[in-house]
Design a protein around this motif. Sequence first.
Motif: not given
Length: 328
Positions: A92-93, A266-272, A30-31, A23-25
């Motif tokens: 992601g950094y 995280p896939k959210e970062i990769i997809n963005r 998201q941020s 959840a934290a990750f």
Amino acid sequence: MNRQRGKRAIVARLSVFALGWAAAFGAAAQSWPTKPVKVVVNFPPGGAADQIARAVTGPLQEVLGQPVVVENKGGAGGNIGGEAVARSAPDGYTLLMSSGGMVSVNPFIYPKMSFDPAKDLDPVAAAAKVKVFLVTRPGKLPTDVQSFIAYLKANPGKVTYGTPGNGSSPHLAAEMFQSQAGVSVVHVPYRGAAPALVDLLAGQIDFAFDPGIAMQHVQAGKLNMLAVGSLTRSPLFPDVPTLDEVGLKGFDADTVFGFYAPSGTPKEIINRLNGEINKIIGTPAFRERVVAIGGDPAPMTPEQFRKRAEDDARRFGAIIRERKIVGD
């Protein structure tokens, strides 16, 4: 009985911890981003990887709202920069810009790699498919491919060519050329395409399979372009034939340059990132810059990018085994 209760309690605590961590990750993804992003280019400044990276990072920092900083970390055919990113936190950094060779070629020529590119890096977005061009220094060598091949056959081991390093796409192109043309030339490896170009212009080496950074020198008449090492001609030089056209059937040394992240990002970062980068490489400004170095924009999903690397591994692996190519 008490032992079983103890085991169940441990499992329950671990499950709660895992859910909390996930959840934290997820919230962090998201941020993202909340601080500067670093892009490691695993070749020196001035080469195709460096130019493509900088063509993307400028617009990217505008849409992300954070600085995107390029850091060149060349050496060992891209492995030094690749390992640095593979060992970074998957948050992601820290990203990598590399030619596809580090993923699809280096595992064949560096038997003791300290990381596995296919497992330790996640494909994020392809950026450009880059051709290689057979270019020679003026004044010594013939200016058409058939005469050039005849000259090499008459002078085995006397003509030199430069590459960005052992196992680089220009090196593989030259090995493919030697194999198909039946010639023998002397390899001079450099730490990047730009240093090789400098020596070619200075007459220290005789020819190269250039990954596109010599275009302006060809146009200025400082270098001769004999052929394109691809299945298609370049729109910049429509009158220059491909090696396939002049008799080296099936000759194709194209390589794909793109962005990678540490495995587990995280896939959210990769997809963005994939979406934003694909928008950038679809712009006329990016296309103009990449075409100028002999490339074409190559938008792909992360899955398509991974499959392309696997296909290239099969294609280049064959010539590596045939020519017994090893890394630095």
